[in-house]
Design an enzyme around this catalytic site. Sequence first.
Site, PDB file in Angstrom:
ATOM      1  N   HIS A 249      44.795  13.183  71.195  1.00 29.52           N
ATOM      2  CA  HIS A 249      44.085  12.388  72.373  1.00 29.52           C
ATOM      3  C   HIS A 249      43.548  13.141  73.038  1.00 29.52           C
ATOM      4  O   HIS A 249      42.981  13.037  74.134  1.00 29.52           O
ATOM      5  CB  HIS A 249      46.084  12.114  72.981  1.00 29.52           C
ATOM      6  CG  HIS A 249      46.306  10.345  72.172  1.00 29.52           C
ATOM      7  ND1 HIS A 249      44.925   9.574  72.129  1.00 29.52           N
ATOM      8  CD2 HIS A 249      46.619   9.944  70.695  1.00 29.52           C
ATOM      9  CE1 HIS A 249      45.401   8.146  71.501  1.00 29.52           C
ATOM     10  NE2 HIS A 249      46.421   8.965  70.907  1.00 29.52           N
TER      11      HIS A 249
ATOM     12  N   ARG B 242      40.934  -3.445  73.935  1.00 26.37           N
ATOM     13  CA  ARG B 242      42.528  -3.448  72.712  1.00 26.37           C
ATOM     14  C   ARG B 242      43.273  -4.036  73.717  1.00 26.37           C
ATOM     15  O   ARG B 242      43.882  -3.331  74.417  1.00 26.37           O
ATOM     16  CB  ARG B 242      42.103  -2.753  72.020  1.00 26.37           C
ATOM     17  CG  ARG B 242      43.164  -2.030  70.751  1.00 26.37           C
ATOM     18  CD  ARG B 242      42.899  -0.383  69.822  1.00 26.37           C
ATOM     19  NE  ARG B 242      43.882   0.577  71.045  1.00 26.37           N
ATOM     20  CZ  ARG B 242      43.530   1.517  70.410  1.00 26.37           C
ATOM     21  NH1 ARG B 242      43.734   1.579  69.499  1.00 26.37           N
ATOM     22  NH2 ARG B 242      44.227   2.306  71.248  1.00 26.37           N
TER      23      ARG B 242
ATOM     24  N   GLU C 212      43.287  -0.663  60.473  1.00 24.24           N
ATOM     25  CA  GLU C 212      42.850   1.127  60.665  1.00 24.24           C
ATOM     26  C   GLU C 212      44.440   1.252  59.779  1.00 24.24           C
ATOM     27  O   GLU C 212      45.207   2.081  59.747  1.00 24.24           O
ATOM     28  CB  GLU C 212      43.617   0.850  62.333  1.00 24.24           C
ATOM     29  CG  GLU C 212      44.496   0.533  62.675  1.00 24.24           C
ATOM     30  CD  GLU C 212      44.457   0.549  64.384  1.00 24.24           C
ATOM     31  OE1 GLU C 212      43.978   1.696  64.574  1.00 24.24           O
ATOM     32  OE2 GLU C 212      45.401   0.003  65.544  1.00 24.24           O
TER      33      GLU C 212
ATOM     34  N   ASN D 285      40.864   6.556  62.820  1.00 24.86           N
ATOM     35  CA  ASN D 285      41.468   7.744  63.012  1.00 24.86           C
ATOM     36  C   ASN D 285      43.290   7.251  62.239  1.00 24.86           C
ATOM     37  O   ASN D 285      43.791   8.514  61.832  1.00 24.86           O
ATOM     38  CB  ASN D 285      42.098   7.850  64.379  1.00 24.86           C
ATOM     39  CG  ASN D 285      41.132   8.068  65.188  1.00 24.86           C
ATOM     40  OD1 ASN D 285      40.380   8.322  64.812  1.00 24.86           O
ATOM     41  ND2 ASN D 285      41.322   8.134  66.493  1.00 24.86           N
ATOM     42  N   ASP D 286      44.095   5.893  62.444  1.00 24.92           N
ATOM     43  CA  ASP D 286      44.903   5.570  61.687  1.00 24.92           C
ATOM     44  C   ASP D 286      44.481   5.274  60.123  1.00 24.92           C
ATOM     45  O   ASP D 286      45.336   5.907  59.069  1.00 24.92           O
ATOM     46  CB  ASP D 286      45.266   4.591  62.245  1.00 24.92           C
ATOM     47  CG  ASP D 286      45.741   4.920  63.815  1.00 24.92           C
ATOM     48  OD1 ASP D 286      46.748   5.844  63.163  1.00 24.92           O
ATOM     49  OD2 ASP D 286      45.776   4.431  64.844  1.00 24.92           O
TER      50      ASP D 286
ATOM     51  N   ARG E 107      48.361  12.155  61.124  1.00 22.69           N
ATOM     52  CA  ARG E 107      46.994  12.577  62.026  1.00 22.69           C
ATOM     53  C   ARG E 107      47.195  13.758  63.483  1.00 22.69           C
ATOM     54  O   ARG E 107      46.557  14.479  64.213  1.00 22.69           O
ATOM     55  CB  ARG E 107      46.240  11.017  62.497  1.00 22.69           C
ATOM     56  CG  ARG E 107      47.505  10.413  64.084  1.00 22.69           C
ATOM     57  CD  ARG E 107      46.570   8.952  64.413  1.00 22.69           C
ATOM     58  NE  ARG E 107      45.785   9.395  65.785  1.00 22.69           N
ATOM     59  CZ  ARG E 107      45.436   8.392  66.265  1.00 22.69           C
ATOM     60  NH1 ARG E 107      45.448   7.410  65.842  1.00 22.69           N
ATOM     61  NH2 ARG E 107      44.862   8.378  67.242  1.00 22.69           N
TER      62      ARG E 107
ATOM     63  N   CYS F 191      35.993   2.460  65.800  1.00 24.51           N
ATOM     64  CA  CYS F 191      35.416   2.213  66.759  1.00 24.51           C
ATOM     65  C   CYS F 191      36.743   4.059  66.627  1.00 24.51           C
ATOM     66  O   CYS F 191      37.101   5.018  67.750  1.00 24.51           O
ATOM     67  CB  CYS F 191      36.085   1.801  67.753  1.00 24.51           C
ATOM     68  SG  CYS F 191      37.978   1.695  67.221  1.00 24.51           S
TER      69      CYS F 191
HETATM   70  C1  PEP Z   1      41.725   4.508  65.964  1.00 30.26           C
HETATM   71  O1  PEP Z   1      42.862   4.599  64.867  1.00 30.26           O
HETATM   72  O2  PEP Z   1      40.718   5.254  64.359  1.00 30.26           O
HETATM   73  C2  PEP Z   1      41.876   4.324  67.324  1.00 30.26           C
HETATM   74  C3  PEP Z   1      40.248   3.731  67.607  1.00 30.26           C
HETATM   75  O3  PEP Z   1      42.303   3.940  67.177  1.00 30.26           O
HETATM   76  P1  PEP Z   1      43.869   5.373  68.402  1.00 30.26           P
HETATM   77  O4  PEP Z   1      42.941   5.987  68.079  1.00 30.26           O
HETATM   78  O5  PEP Z   1      43.200   4.693  69.443  1.00 30.26           O
HETATM   79  O6  PEP Z   1      45.138   5.241  67.664  1.00 30.26           O
HETATM   80 MG    MG Z   2      45.125   3.765  66.061  1.00 32.92          MG
END
Ligand code: PEP
Ligand code: MG
Length: 579
Positions: free
Chosen positions: A190, A333, A432, A455-456, A466, A503
């Site tokens: 984050h 979301r 994801e 990301n996930d 991650r 995303c």
């Molecule tokens: C992801 O997992 O790619 C995503 C966009 O969600 P977050 O980063 O909020 O987990």
């Molecule tokens: Mg995610």
Amino acid sequence: MMLEGIAGSKGIAIGKVFIYEKVTMTVSNNIIAEEQTSLELEKLKKAIAISKQQISSIKEKTLIEFGEDKAQIFEAHLMILEDPVVIKEIKGLIINSKINAAFAVNTVINNYYGQFAELDDDYLKERAADIKDVGSRLLRNITGCEYKTLADLKEEVIIVAHDLTPSDTAQLDKRYVLGFATEIGGKTSHTAILANTLEICAVLGLENITKKLKNGDYLILDGFEGKVIINPNDEQIKKYSQKKKEYEVLKKGLLKLVNLPAVTTDGKCIKIAGNIGNPNDIKAVIENGGEGVGLFRTEFLYINRDELPSEEEQLQAYKKVAEAAGGKPVIIRTLDIGGDKQVDCLIIQEEQNPFLGYRAIRLCLDQRDIFKAQLRAILRASIYGQILIMFPMIADIMEIRVAKDVLKEVKVELSQRGVKYDRNIKVGIMIEIPSAAITADIIAHEVDFFSIGTNDLCQYTLAVDRTNEKLSYLYQPFHPSMIRLIKHVIDSSHKEGKFTGMCGEMAGDPLAALLLVGMGIDELSMNSSSIPHVKNIVRSISYEQAVEIASKALKLSTSDEIINFLKESADKLNINNMF
Ligand code: PEP
Ligand code: MG
């Protein structure tokens, strides 16, 4: 000395170090002797005077920079300090109960805080935060405990910290932050996401950096390569100042693309949208040329507070974004708490594997009241613009069906009450989790769209946390397994006539755009600062070229091979993007 970390957010920062350490203030109850009473009363008096001075000067600054509205907050802070009832109670504890000044302040403030926080009225609830803020200031001034928050920065610095939580960064003043260097966090942490949003250069995963530096040291941060140079020499400063300048020129040039569509040279349109973490972020999305919001992370409503946000408060936030988007689509979301995102207002039991645990849609389907309140707020906001709903962390088709059933229930309830909402609101899911990606062909008909959360998806596909910087070498969004999964998801949605966006952070990587366009992606949603870079790529290639690049990349065996091949392809096409 040079340190190697993870490139979290592009850019070059050159400047002084500010080590950000969180101090927790413990206030102990020392019963005082009779003769010490006047000393403690004097301490209180002085602390009140200093606090008033500090608040008045913040108020004046705020008035000039942000206007009357924001300055009002500090007027309220002054009023608390001048409230005769509050001061009388604190003094009473010192005189009658023989309690030291710090403990007396702490007791009275906590008491008021508790009372306000429990009220149903949103406005009064917010006053609870003001009371706490004033109380902490008063305590700092009584104890002389130097507790710097990121809001206290007064000069340009590079923030060096173990980690930065959303609550730390929520208060920072961007004008004074040249860059972030943190010990933990990876590309999709984050901190990285925030740094990208704010266009602040960041290098993460720098083991023990807080121990290797002291306040006032000089640093160069290279957010392209993930490097840090401690106390650089003149030659290094010259070299990096030049690189910084080049990047600024590139960024300025790309801003010319703001009002142009993301269309390939042979006419294929790709939608470029922005990811936002709170309603104010939409401004930057539009300014950078975003064509809507591809991911509105609603977690911001739940952080930094002890109680859940009300439906009304959520409605206002969603309405604000829908209106600010001016008719452009906004994908909201639903709550994605859990994993690395913990909040105070929801007690989640400690788990052995939080990333594989009770989070996001799993939590929402279990705690229906929370889920339904959010869905009601989203539906009610849907009449103010073009809103789409997206469920996160879907692992199984049943979750989609149950979530849709809950949505249906909420719709019926609203209709019965005569409340207006968009009856044709589109519903999608995040892809994801590998199980959802692999079964995309089975689940596509259940939804209106997919959005790939790389990301996930990357952490679950390669089984690599991650946020674990020790394993960052394995966290490879360009891994053949990833790009094959992505291709399968896109193709599956298209077969059902549905659209697929992306995303995760990969969507904002210009190098990935080269590949994703050729794989048929419909939308790329990213940090607003990446929008011009990705638009530039889309506008520099033909769809035909991109398809050829993608089909070759899909045959390669390693992440490095794929990345190098993409870089070579960009070179051949004469695309300059400072990858
Ligand atoms: C992801 O997992 O790619 C995503 C966009 O969600 P977050 O980063 O909020 O987990
Ligand atoms: Mg995610």
